[in-house]
Every structure is written in structure tokens, then in C-alpha cells.
Write a protein that holds these residues in place. Structure first.
Motif, PDB file in Angstrom:
ATOM      1  N   ASP A  66       0.429   5.182  -3.455  1.00 38.33           N
ATOM      2  CA  ASP A  66       1.879   5.411  -3.496  1.00 38.33           C
ATOM      3  C   ASP A  66       2.530   4.159  -4.056  1.00 38.33           C
ATOM      4  N   VAL A  67       2.984   4.235  -5.289  1.00 40.79           N
ATOM      5  CA  VAL A  67       3.604   3.068  -5.924  1.00 40.79           C
ATOM      6  C   VAL A  67       4.989   3.450  -6.408  1.00 40.79           C
ATOM      7  N   ARG A  68       5.974   2.785  -5.887  1.00 40.21           N
ATOM      8  CA  ARG A  68       7.362   2.969  -6.328  1.00 40.21           C
ATOM      9  C   ARG A  68       7.925   1.588  -6.605  1.00 40.21           C
ATOM     10  N   VAL A  69       8.305   1.346  -7.846  1.00 39.67           N
ATOM     11  CA  VAL A  69       8.682   0.000  -8.279  1.00 39.67           C
ATOM     12  C   VAL A  69       9.795  -0.556  -7.386  1.00 39.67           C
ATOM     13  N   HIS A  70       9.576  -1.800  -6.947  1.00 41.70           N
ATOM     14  CA  HIS A  70      10.534  -2.553  -6.111  1.00 41.70           C
ATOM     15  C   HIS A  70      10.739  -1.925  -4.729  1.00 41.70           C
ATOM     16  N   GLN A  71       9.886  -0.960  -4.363  1.00 37.85           N
ATOM     17  CA  GLN A  71      10.051  -0.316  -3.051  1.00 37.85           C
ATOM     18  C   GLN A  71       8.762  -0.265  -2.242  1.00 37.85           C
ATOM     19  N   ARG A  72       7.687   0.162  -2.886  1.00 35.16           N
ATOM     20  CA  ARG A  72       6.506   0.475  -2.094  1.00 35.16           C
ATOM     21  C   ARG A  72       5.236   0.323  -2.937  1.00 35.16           C
ATOM     22  N   MET A  73       4.177  -0.151  -2.280  1.00 34.66           N
ATOM     23  CA  MET A  73       2.884  -0.230  -2.958  1.00 34.66           C
ATOM     24  C   MET A  73       1.790  -0.066  -1.890  1.00 34.66           C
ATOM     25  N   ASP A  74       1.209   1.126  -1.851  1.00 33.70           N
ATOM     26  CA  ASP A  74       0.139   1.389  -0.881  1.00 33.70           C
ATOM     27  C   ASP A  74      -1.179   1.555  -1.623  1.00 33.70           C
ATOM     28  N   LEU A  75      -2.237   1.107  -1.002  1.00 30.45           N
ATOM     29  CA  LEU A  75      -3.555   1.300  -1.596  1.00 30.45           C
ATOM     30  C   LEU A  75      -4.522   1.737  -0.507  1.00 30.45           C
ATOM     31  N   GLU A  76      -5.592   2.360  -0.956  1.00 34.58           N
ATOM     32  CA  GLU A  76      -6.527   2.952   0.009  1.00 34.58           C
ATOM     33  C   GLU A  76      -7.951   2.570  -0.334  1.00 34.58           C
ATOM     34  N   PRO A  80     -16.840   4.942   5.504  1.00 40.43           N
ATOM     35  CA  PRO A  80     -17.549   6.106   6.078  1.00 40.43           C
ATOM     36  C   PRO A  80     -16.722   6.731   7.207  1.00 40.43           C
ATOM     37  N   LEU A  81     -16.340   7.965   7.055  1.00 42.25           N
ATOM     38  CA  LEU A  81     -15.585   8.740   8.045  1.00 42.25           C
ATOM     39  C   LEU A  81     -14.221   8.134   8.386  1.00 42.25           C
ATOM     40  N   ALA A  82     -13.660   7.369   7.449  1.00 40.89           N
ATOM     41  CA  ALA A  82     -12.305   6.836   7.660  1.00 40.89           C
ATOM     42  C   ALA A  82     -11.733   6.353   6.326  1.00 40.89           C
ATOM     43  N   ARG A  83     -10.424   6.251   6.293  1.00 40.48           N
ATOM     44  CA  ARG A  83      -9.740   5.680   5.123  1.00 40.48           C
ATOM     45  C   ARG A  83      -8.869   4.526   5.615  1.00 40.48           C
ATOM     46  N   LEU A  84      -9.010   3.365   4.950  1.00 38.32           N
ATOM     47  CA  LEU A  84      -8.202   2.193   5.280  1.00 38.32           C
ATOM     48  C   LEU A  84      -7.073   2.087   4.263  1.00 38.32           C
ATOM     49  N   SER A  85      -5.843   2.145   4.743  1.00 40.69           N
ATOM     50  CA  SER A  85      -4.689   1.988   3.856  1.00 40.69           C
ATOM     51  C   SER A  85      -4.018   0.649   4.130  1.00 40.69           C
ATOM     52  N   ILE A  86      -3.738  -0.058   3.051  1.00 40.29           N
ATOM     53  CA  ILE A  86      -2.956  -1.291   3.144  1.00 40.29           C
ATOM     54  C   ILE A  86      -1.597  -0.954   2.537  1.00 40.29           C
ATOM     55  N   THR A  87      -0.562  -1.051   3.362  1.00 41.01           N
ATOM     56  CA  THR A  87       0.761  -0.626   2.896  1.00 41.01           C
ATOM     57  C   THR A  87       1.666  -1.833   2.684  1.00 41.01           C
ATOM     58  N   HIS A  88       2.545  -1.702   1.705  1.00 48.96           N
ATOM     59  CA  HIS A  88       3.535  -2.740   1.399  1.00 48.96           C
ATOM     60  C   HIS A  88       4.859  -2.012   1.156  1.00 48.96           C
ATOM     61  N   ALA A  89       5.913  -2.427   1.856  1.00 50.40           N
ATOM     62  CA  ALA A  89       7.195  -1.727   1.689  1.00 50.40           C
ATOM     63  C   ALA A  89       8.355  -2.705   1.734  1.00 50.40           C
ATOM     64  N   LEU A  90       9.412  -2.336   1.027  1.00 50.99           N
ATOM     65  CA  LEU A  90      10.659  -3.118   1.044  1.00 50.99           C
ATOM     66  C   LEU A  90      11.797  -2.213   1.478  1.00 50.99           C
ATOM     67  N   ARG A  91      12.701  -2.758   2.287  1.00 54.10           N
ATOM     68  CA  ARG A  91      13.832  -1.975   2.781  1.00 54.10           C
ATOM     69  C   ARG A  91      15.012  -2.914   2.939  1.00 54.10           C
ATOM     70  N   GLU A  92      16.183  -2.458   2.499  1.00 54.15           N
ATOM     71  CA  GLU A  92      17.402  -3.269   2.653  1.00 54.15           C
ATOM     72  C   GLU A  92      17.803  -3.286   4.126  1.00 54.15           C
ATOM     73  N   THR A  93      18.235  -4.458   4.607  1.00 51.87           N
ATOM     74  CA  THR A  93      18.809  -4.570   5.954  1.00 51.87           C
ATOM     75  C   THR A  93      20.055  -5.448   5.845  1.00 51.87           C
ATOM     76  N   PRO A  94      20.882  -5.474   6.873  1.00 46.84           N
ATOM     77  CA  PRO A  94      22.076  -6.334   6.811  1.00 46.84           C
ATOM     78  C   PRO A  94      21.746  -7.815   6.703  1.00 46.84           C
ATOM     79  N   ALA A  95      20.519  -8.204   7.063  1.00 46.13           N
ATOM     80  CA  ALA A  95      20.165  -9.624   7.039  1.00 46.13           C
ATOM     81  C   ALA A  95      19.326 -10.016   5.834  1.00 46.13           C
ATOM     82  N   GLY A  96      18.977  -9.047   5.005  1.00 50.62           N
ATOM     83  CA  GLY A  96      18.142  -9.342   3.840  1.00 50.62           C
ATOM     84  C   GLY A  96      17.155  -8.212   3.615  1.00 50.62           C
ATOM     85  N   LEU A  97      16.174  -8.471   2.781  1.00 51.22           N
ATOM     86  CA  LEU A  97      15.154  -7.439   2.520  1.00 51.22           C
ATOM     87  C   LEU A  97      14.084  -7.496   3.603  1.00 51.22           C
ATOM     88  N   ALA A  98      13.793  -6.354   4.187  1.00 45.68           N
ATOM     89  CA  ALA A  98      12.702  -6.291   5.157  1.00 45.68           C
ATOM     90  C   ALA A  98      11.410  -6.042   4.400  1.00 45.68           C
TER      91      ALA A  98
END
Lengths: 139, 469
Positions: A66-76, A80-98
């Protein structure tokens, strides 16, 4: 079954700076000392594949799910019998970018992998997220 | 050159001012010289969005009799630290709630923490308060750090993490940096770990309504023009050698004479003063090796203490940082919500160097981890980085490393002729706290009085000095 942990840091770094940090392979070992090297088979986009070599383990193939420029970048990574996802996300907050990085395990053995593998990865998340933000601010 | 004083005090923190106040009350002529443009030293107050905040020393608790008595005399009131509800903990990427001082880290880890606390307290009882170098096996204890002792004891990872929180909050350093002998002596001087660490019944039990610095400000007001700020002492000449006949004190603005001198600055800052003749070797080593910790504070002020309505106390622990321990520091009338976050040790070394806006964002991020997204919308914010204070060099107190206590602690308080030493590090109870600062100042004042009596120096502005003065 799902096992997940996340770490969020609010930062004044811009989405462009953080995106550059995520999508430049040379920055990965600096931001996460567990990573020896990473390579992408094509520019970062949903479906692009790559290889990542962590210290002490063989190189593994991964796929951007799942790749959305300037918002999200997930990789998998398939285990064996499982999937490891490393997620990266950005979200606006009143104090800055989360800036949120996460570790998610899905599949029949997710709980086992969570104990064996996920907790160690999760414990490193705060330092990795901090380094990504520090690095982004320096760009 | 000015007329001679009975005593000059270097440093207008709580310790120096308490010394000067005691001496003035006995009718002595006193001059206080403070390098910084304000009084208070490691206590400093500010107003943020209509809320009072203590940027330095904040809490007091049972047994801290001298600071409490002084505050009472000066009309500075106290109120209890808010502690109703659940505490929050962020650990391994998850936030949960707990009650009491020790967080829910599992039965095995709790037993391990109890085992380690018992061992530390048992060892601490062997350390003579104020004389750690006289403890049995002092050198061996001093050769270890808190971190190496924890590893030697096979402390669990969770127990080590909890001890790291104690170390960062108490000494502003990581467990691997601080001498075990110092840790044990510190625990001894607090009467145990519970009095040292607890909120209810411990050293975090109360705040001052008007702020900690108000105590210093009111002492300075009593002393009037005897206190000069923005006047760093650069040199001290001991005119009478070891017999203690007087001192000549130089600043950028003038030269002053006195029969006695009280140096009430952190040990590491003593080195900024050039003594003639030079101080014995041990004093210089002390100044070089008793460096202060690195502890910073972040305050966020909210229109209301929103966490209380969720049943949260505002007290929290986090393994994520940068704020690793938090308190509700709101005013007694609850007219504002105030969260205080401590940033210490390695966290502070990273966070202190960030630009102000980034420090704010990351501190608020810590608060949001523990108390929810409302924490990202304060109406006011400030922070204080004690390591960047030129005339203090860090805080909350000195954090001597291994091998630095047994050989050099004797030089904390041992007077050199007419030169006496104060500052919270020199206290024999509650060293490192505001109470220790007051105790040390009052002890130094008693030394001065005894010294003047012994040398027959008349008081009240007529101190006899040698011909060279």
C-alpha cells in the motif's frame, strides 16, 4: 490471527522530507541499524518488490502492499504460515505530522511470531521513528 | 575596594540564600554574589497560559523539614500533587493503566523489582549519611555503576527499565553512568526508596502554590541590596592561608573582602573560580568529576485537565520517550490542566538539541501516547533544558560516575581555611532535593559562625582582615 504494535512521533518535519527518508534505500540502514541494506526493484509504488538484508539473517524478499505518496508506505514479508507487515503512515495533527511506524503479523502463527520476532521489532520502533524524524529534519 | 563583610556567599540558589539569611539573622554583614541574572539557581518558575509552572525543583514531601519550615516562614503555601485515578504506562508499543508506584510488569518482574529494591536498601543502610567514603567496601561499591550492579544481579529487562527511569529522574543519567556508592548514599539520605520515589507519602507529595522560586525570591527580598545578580565571581584570594583570616573576592564589577566565604554552587561550577593559593588537588578533581546530570522538563497547559475525566491521574511512564515520566502539575483550583514531562539521560541528550518547535511536538507526542490525542492541543507550552544553563551546567544534581565518590566526596564539605561549601550536593539528608539545598546552606552558615567565633573576628561589618586585604 493478528499481532500488531505501533509507535507514533509527532514532528515538524514535512511530508516531503519524511517521504524522502522512507523511499531512499540509502537511508534505511542509518534509520534502522538492524538493516544492513535494502534494494528496490523499481520506484516505490504498490506492487513493487525488493530485498532487505538484516544483520544476522539472510536477505528477504518483500513487496510494497500500500503506497500513497506523502501518506503511507506498507510492505510485506512472507513467513511460513504468517505475513509480516511493516507499516509507515503520516497523519496531520494540531501539533504537527504524526509519523507512525508499525509491525503487524497476520496468519495462523502470528502470535508465535509476535513473541519470537515482533516484540523485538516493536521495541526498536521508538528509536527508528526518532531517527527517521531526525533524518527528515536534516534534509 | 569595598568595606569588609563578615561573609560573602557565592550563588543565590536556595542554598546560598538560606546561608545568607541565617547569617543576616545573626546580625552579620553579608553579600551574596550571583552569576546569573536571577536568583533561585535550580529553582525557577514561569507562567504559561495563566498557569504557574516550576521549571526546576518542584516537589516536596514528608521528612523534608527544612524546605517546608522555610516555606512556612516565608508564607509560601503547599498543595498535594494530584494523584486520583489510574496511572498510565506506555510499554512495548502499548498503553495501559495501573495503580500505585510500581507498574504492571508481570509477577516475575515485580518480584525482581522487590528483590532489587530490598538489596539496594539493605546496602544503603551501611552507608553513613554524609560520609559515603567511610562505608564498608566503599571503593568496591564505588567501582561499580548502578547499571553494572543490575546486570551482575541478573535483573530482568523490565526491572532494568524501571531502574533506568529512577536513574534518569533522580540523577539525570543512565544507570551505567552513575556510581553505585552514590546511588546507595542517595537512597540512605532519603530514608529509603519509597520516600525518594513515591508521590503520596514520598518526595513528590506536594507542590508550592506560588512556586518553588518564590521561596528564593522572598529570601532575596528580605536580603535586599545584599544580593547582587549578574555578577559572576572570577577569583578568590585567601589572604590568611589555612588559618582562615579572610578572603578577597573578585568579580567583573569589583573586589570585595570578607572574613568568610560560602561557595554555594554545583560542584562542577566551583572550577569557574580561580582560587589563590590553589585549592588542594582533591577539590579540583571533585569539580572535574562531579558533573551534573542531564534532565529537562516539558510543560503543556490545557484549558482543563481532560485526563481526569477519563479517570487518569496524569502520572505516567513511557519507554518511548522523550518524556519518560509525567505528572499532573495543575493548580490547586484546577482552573487549568497542566502536564509535566521529564526528559532525562539519553532522551534529554537527543531532545535538548532539537529546535524549539520540534521539542514541543515530540513532548506533546509523549503526552498523547499516554493520555490521548487531546494532549496534542495545549493552550500553552514551555520547556526547560537545564544542561544549557551556563551557570548551572545541568541538573537536577551531580551524577558522579564510578570511582568518583569514595576519593572525592570528602571535598564536598571540608572547608579550606575561610572557605566553606554549600549547595544541595553537600547535604547529608535529602541531597539533590530543595530540602538538601536549604540544609546545606544552614550548615555552612553554622560553620561560618563557628569559624568567626574561633578566630575572634568581630561580626556586623567590622571583620578584621589581614594587612593584605
Amino acid at each position: 490471527m493478528t499481532w500488531s504494535r505501533h509507535c507514533t512521533l509527532v514532528t515538524t518535519a514535512t511530508a516531503e522530507q519524511l517521504w524522502a527518508r522512507w523511499t531512499t534505500p540509502e537511508y534505511w540502514p542509518a534509520d534502522d541499524p538492524a538493516v544492513q541494506w535494502v534494494s528496490f526493484d523499481a520506484p516505490v509504488a504498490t506492487g513493487t518488490t525488493g530485498r532487505v538484508k538484516n544483520n544476522g539473517s539472510p536477505a528477504q524478499r518483500f513487496r510494497f502492499t500500500d503506497v500513497r505518496v506523502h501518506q503511507r508506505m506498507d510492505l510485506e514479508i512472507r513467513l511460513p504460515l504468517a505475513r509480516l507487515s511493516i507499516t509507515h503512515a503520516l497523519r496531520e495533527t494540531p501539533a504537527g505530522l504524526a509519523l507512525t511506524h508499525g509491525v503487524e503479523l497476520n496468519g495462523p502463527l502470528a502470535g508465535c511470531y509476535g513473541l519470537l520476532l515482533g516484540r523485538g521489532l516493536a521495541d526498536e520502533l521508538p528509536a527508528v521513528v526518532r531517527r527517521v524524524a531526525d533524518g527528515a529534519l536534516s534534509l | 575596594m569595598s568595606s569588609p563583610y563578615d561573609a560573602i556567599v557565592v550563588g543565590a540558589g536556595l542554598s546560598g540564600l538560606a546561608a545568607a539569611r541565617t547569617l543576616c539573622q545573626r546580625g552579620l554583614s553579608v553579600l551574596v554574589l550571583e552569576a546569573a541574572p536571577r536568583v533561585g539557581g535550580r529553582v525557577c518558575s514561569a507562567s504559561v497560559a495563566g498557569a504557574h509552572v516550576d521549571l526546576g525543583g518542584t516537589f516536596v514531601g514528608p521528612g523534608q523539614d527544612r524546605i517546608i519550615a522555610l516555606a512556612d516562614e516565608l508564607g509560601v503555601d503547599r498543595y498535594p500533587t494530584y494523584g486520583t485515578g489510574d496511572n498510565a504506562i506506555r510499554r512495548h508499543g502499548r498503553t495501559s493503566r495501573y495503580r500505585g508506584t510500581i507498574p504492571p510488569v508481570g509477577v516475575g518482574n515485580l518480584l525482581d523489582v522487590a528483590r532489587l529494591q530490598t538489596a539496594l536498601e539493605r546496602l544503603s543502610r551501611r552507608i553513613p549519611a554524609g560520609r559515603p567514603w567511610d562505608a564498608p567496601q566503599a571503593a568496591a561499591l564505588d567501582a561499580q555503576t548502578l547499571g553494572s550492579w543490575l546486570r551482575e544481579r541478573h535483573a530482568t529487562a523490565a526491572a532494568q527499565a524501571l531502574m533506568a527511569i529512577v536513574s534518569r529522574t533522580t540523577w539525570g543519567c543512565e544507570p551505567a553512568e552513575v556510581s553505585l556508592l552514590h546511588v546507595l548514599h542517595y537512597i540512605r539520605m532519603c530514608g529509603g526508596m519509597d520516600p525518594m520515589l513515591d508521590t503520596e507519602g514520598g518526595a513528590q507529595e506536594e507542590h508550592f502554590v506560588q512556586g518553588s522560586q518564590e521561596i528564593a525570591l522572598r529570601m532575596a527580598a528580605e536580603l535586599g541590596d545584599r544580593v547582587r545578580t549578574g555578577e559572576p565571581v572570577t577569583a578568590v584570594e585567601r589572604s590568611g592561608g589555612e588559618s582562615g583570616r579572610g578572603v578577597r573576592v573578585r568579580t567583573g564589577q569589583g573586589t570585595y573582602q570578607a572574613a568568610r566565604l560560602v561557595v554555594a554552587v554545583p560542584p562542577a561550577l566551583r572550577d569557574r573560580i580561580a582560587f589563590t593559593p590553589e585549592l588542594p588537588h582533591g577539590y579540583r578533581m571533585l569539580a572535574q568529576r562531579w558533573t551534573p546530570g542531564v534532565l529537562s522538563k516539558a510543560y503543556a497547559v490545557y484549558a482543563e485537565p481532560f485526563w481526569r475525566s477519563s479517570g487518569l491521574s496524569g502520572q505516567g511512564l513511557s519507554d518511548t520517550g522523550p518524556a519518560f515520566i509525567t505528572f499532573d502539575a495543575g493548580p490547586p483550583d484546577s482552573s487549568r490542566g497542566v502536564l509535566l514531562g521529564f526528559v532525562g539521560g539519553d532522551y534529554a541528550r537527543q531532545w535538548d538539541d532539537l529546535p524549539p518547535a520540534e521539542r514541543r511536538a515530540r513532548a506533546l507526542s509523549s503526552f498523547a501516547d499516554l493520555f490521548g490525542p487531546q494532549a496534542l492541543e495545549p493552550i500553552g507550552y514551555t520547556d526547560q533544558r537545564w544542561a544549557t544553563e551556563n551557570w548551572l551546567g545541568g541538573g537536577p544534581t551531580a551524577a558522579p560516575g564510578p570511582g568518583c565518590v569514595a576519593p572525592y566526596a570528602p571535598f564536598l564539605t571540608r572547608s579550606v581555611g575561610p572557605v566553606h561549601w554549600a549547595g544541595t550536593e553537600t547535604a547529608d539528608r535529602w541531597s539533590g532535593f530543595m530540602d538538601g539545598a536549604v540544609r546545606a546552606g544552614e550548615r555552612a552558615a553554622r560553620e561560618v559562625l563557628r569559624g568567626l567565633a574561633a578566630t575572634g573576628a568581630p561580626a556586623a561589618g567590622t571583620a578584621a582582615l589581614g594587612a593584605s586585604a
